[in-house]
Design a protein around this motif. Structure first.
Motif, PDB file in Angstrom:
ATOM      1  N   UNK A  24       0.835  -1.215   0.000  1.00 22.67           N
ATOM      2  CA  UNK A  24       0.000   0.000   0.000  1.00 22.67           C
ATOM      3  C   UNK A  24       0.866   1.261   0.000  1.00 22.67           C
ATOM      4  N   UNK A  25       0.363   2.287  -0.641  1.00 21.39           N
ATOM      5  CA  UNK A  25       1.068   3.567  -0.698  1.00 21.39           C
ATOM      6  C   UNK A  25       0.540   4.503   0.384  1.00 21.39           C
ATOM      7  N   UNK A  26       1.412   5.049   1.215  1.00 23.05           N
ATOM      8  CA  UNK A  26       0.951   5.941   2.291  1.00 23.05           C
ATOM      9  C   UNK A  26       0.310   7.208   1.738  1.00 23.05           C
ATOM     10  N   UNK A  27      -0.756   7.645   2.413  1.00 21.31           N
ATOM     11  CA  UNK A  27      -1.363   8.922   2.116  1.00 21.31           C
ATOM     12  C   UNK A  27      -0.774   9.997   3.007  1.00 21.31           C
ATOM     13  N   UNK A  28      -1.290  11.197   2.967  1.00 17.82           N
ATOM     14  CA  UNK A  28      -0.781  12.281   3.813  1.00 17.82           C
ATOM     15  C   UNK A  28      -0.833  11.913   5.299  1.00 17.82           C
ATOM     16  N   UNK A  29       0.280  12.095   5.976  1.00 14.23           N
ATOM     17  CA  UNK A  29       0.344  11.812   7.403  1.00 14.23           C
ATOM     18  C   UNK A  29       0.456  10.347   7.749  1.00 14.23           C
ATOM     19  N   UNK A  30       0.587   9.479   6.734  1.00 13.24           N
ATOM     20  CA  UNK A  30       0.671   8.045   6.973  1.00 13.24           C
ATOM     21  C   UNK A  30       2.073   7.518   6.732  1.00 13.24           C
ATOM     22  N   UNK A  31       2.340   6.349   7.313  1.00 10.85           N
ATOM     23  CA  UNK A  31       3.602   5.652   7.069  1.00 10.85           C
ATOM     24  C   UNK A  31       3.288   4.195   6.745  1.00 10.85           C
ATOM     25  N   UNK A  32       4.187   3.591   5.972  1.00  7.19           N
ATOM     26  CA  UNK A  32       4.072   2.156   5.691  1.00  7.19           C
ATOM     27  C   UNK A  32       4.905   1.404   6.714  1.00  7.19           C
ATOM     28  N   UNK A  33       4.305   0.342   7.270  1.00  9.25           N
ATOM     29  CA  UNK A  33       4.951  -0.423   8.334  1.00  9.25           C
ATOM     30  C   UNK A  33       5.089  -1.872   7.879  1.00  9.25           C
ATOM     31  N   UNK A  34       6.305  -2.410   7.986  1.00  9.36           N
ATOM     32  CA  UNK A  34       6.520  -3.834   7.754  1.00  9.36           C
ATOM     33  C   UNK A  34       6.020  -4.581   8.989  1.00  9.36           C
ATOM     34  N   UNK A  35       4.986  -5.387   8.817  1.00  9.18           N
ATOM     35  CA  UNK A  35       4.328  -6.015   9.954  1.00  9.18           C
ATOM     36  C   UNK A  35       5.177  -7.160  10.484  1.00  9.18           C
ATOM     37  N   UNK A  36       5.470  -7.108  11.782  1.00  4.96           N
ATOM     38  CA  UNK A  36       6.160  -8.203  12.469  1.00  4.96           C
ATOM     39  C   UNK A  36       5.157  -9.111  13.167  1.00  4.96           C
ATOM     40  N   UNK A  37       4.130  -8.516  13.735  1.00 11.18           N
ATOM     41  CA  UNK A  37       3.102  -9.280  14.435  1.00 11.18           C
ATOM     42  C   UNK A  37       1.811  -8.469  14.420  1.00 11.18           C
ATOM     43  N   UNK A  38       0.694  -9.157  14.237  1.00 11.94           N
ATOM     44  CA  UNK A  38      -0.618  -8.514  14.241  1.00 11.94           C
ATOM     45  C   UNK A  38      -1.524  -9.274  15.204  1.00 11.94           C
ATOM     46  N   UNK A  39      -1.947  -8.600  16.250  1.00 11.83           N
ATOM     47  CA  UNK A  39      -2.797  -9.214  17.248  1.00 11.83           C
ATOM     48  C   UNK A  39      -4.223  -9.358  16.716  1.00 11.83           C
ATOM     49  N   UNK A  40      -4.863 -10.487  17.016  1.00  8.76           N
ATOM     50  CA  UNK A  40      -6.252 -10.692  16.602  1.00  8.76           C
ATOM     51  C   UNK A  40      -7.175 -10.137  17.680  1.00  8.76           C
ATOM     52  N   UNK A  41      -8.062  -9.242  17.293  1.00  8.09           N
ATOM     53  CA  UNK A  41      -9.032  -8.631  18.190  1.00  8.09           C
ATOM     54  C   UNK A  41     -10.443  -8.995  17.751  1.00  8.09           C
ATOM     55  N   UNK A  42     -11.374  -9.003  18.699  1.00  7.01           N
ATOM     56  CA  UNK A  42     -12.771  -9.259  18.355  1.00  7.01           C
ATOM     57  C   UNK A  42     -13.287  -8.269  17.300  1.00  7.01           C
TER      58      UNK A  42
END
Length: 321
Positions: A24-42
């Motif tokens: 994904x390409x970042x929009x204004x005020x955004x950054x791209x993050x290489x995901x190391x871990x993503x927690x599962x939430x309800x």
């Protein structure tokens, strides 16, 4: 890169599809993050079902909470900028929403520190003003948000009563440090809480369940007690009798943590500093029950939605800790 996409609303295992896509390409005020871990939430399940407060445009990638690295090398945690969520190799986040990942926690633990612990902290301290020596009743005490509330309650010096569903979850709640564990399937919750508090009842109730859990809480809350409504994982939203709250002299408080990020972000940052201190001291540690590969994300979200998991299930990047 690989990313899970939701093209239509429904049960996670039915509507999540793993696909090859461009980062994904970042929009204004955004950054791209290489995901190391993503927690599962309800809320990830609610997003898939189209039942969450926020409805991102289809298709979207779920995974609202991550630990990762920015392109300038910072190890960070935070919430994502939907529709580019964390069940992917890369996600987008608003720069202002990112916080430094505590060095004392590995990637999976760090990913699980943010939403659940911030929710617990604001519920217990900002809304209910929990005091040392008070009795805290935590529903779904073995779950992701509930386990955070148990640890935070103990760190605050409260006596913690945990309510769970089944013997396996009871064992988890005991290991977390609950002073008393009750099984909603077999125990009389109201009578047990009153017995354990010599008739006084619970000073603070942490309720992410709603439905019958709320009804029982109202029957065993103490004089000047506080019931904090976190969510409705039971699927049933109670309609509290205000006359009952008046006669018994207790408070019903709502907690929508996401509003703090919008209306008082400085409070979120202060809370993160406090949580980092507690983690560094070993007084809190996110309960990560499972670490699954990216390919297992849909199954993980479904199991969290079905209420069969304990603690946190975290989707891991290859090689992450």
């Amino acid at each position: 890169m690989q990313a899970w996409h939701v093209h239509s609303n429904g049960e996670p295992k039915e509507v999540m599809r793993l696909a090859e896509t461009e980062p994904p390409e970042p929009g204004p005020g955004q950054v791209r993050v290489a995901v190391r871990a993503a927690n599962v939430n309800f809320p990830d399940a609610l997003l898939c079902r189209g039942q969450y407060q926020i409805r991102p445009p289809l298709p979207f990638t779920p995974g609202v909470e991550i630990c990762g690295r920015t392109e300038d090398g910072r190890r960070v945690i935070g919430t994502v900028a939907l529709p580019h969520g964390g069940f992917a190799d890369h996600a987008l986040a608003d720069e202002a929403a990112l916080l430094p990942a505590p060095a004392s926690l590995d990637d999976a633990q760090a990913a699980a520190l943010h939403i659940g612990y911030q929710t617990g902290w604001f519920a217990l301290h900002r809304r209910a003003h929990l005091q040392a020596g008070e009795t805290l009743l935590v529903h779904a005490a073995a779950g992701g948000v509930g386990s955070a509330a148990v640890q935070l309650g103990r760190a605050a010096g409260a006596r913690v009563i945990g309510v769970v569903g089944g013997p396996a979850k009871a064992g988890t709640a005991r290991a977390l440090g609950c002073d008393l564990v009750l099984d909603r399937h077999t125990d009389d919750i109201v009578a047990a809480v009153k017995d354990a508090t010599k008739g006084r009842g619970a000073d603070v109730v942490f309720d992410p369940v709603g439905g019958d859990a709320y009804a029982k809480s109202a029957k065993c809350v103490a004089f000047e007690g506080r019931i904090v409504v976190i969510g409705f994982t039971s699927g049933h939203i109670p309609a509290p009798a205000l006359s009952h709250a008046m006669v018994k002299n207790y408070s019903v408080l709502g907690l929508h943590w996401g509003l703090y990020a919008a209306k008082d972000p400085a409070a979120v940052a202060r809370c993160h500093d406090r949580l980092t201190d507690l983690a560094d001291q070993g007084r809190i540690a996110p309960l990560v029950s499972e670490r699954v590969a990216l390919s297992g994300a849909a199954d993980a979200v479904q199991r969290v939605a079905d209420g069969t998991t304990t603690g946190r299930v975290v989707v891991m990047a290859e090689g992450a800790a």
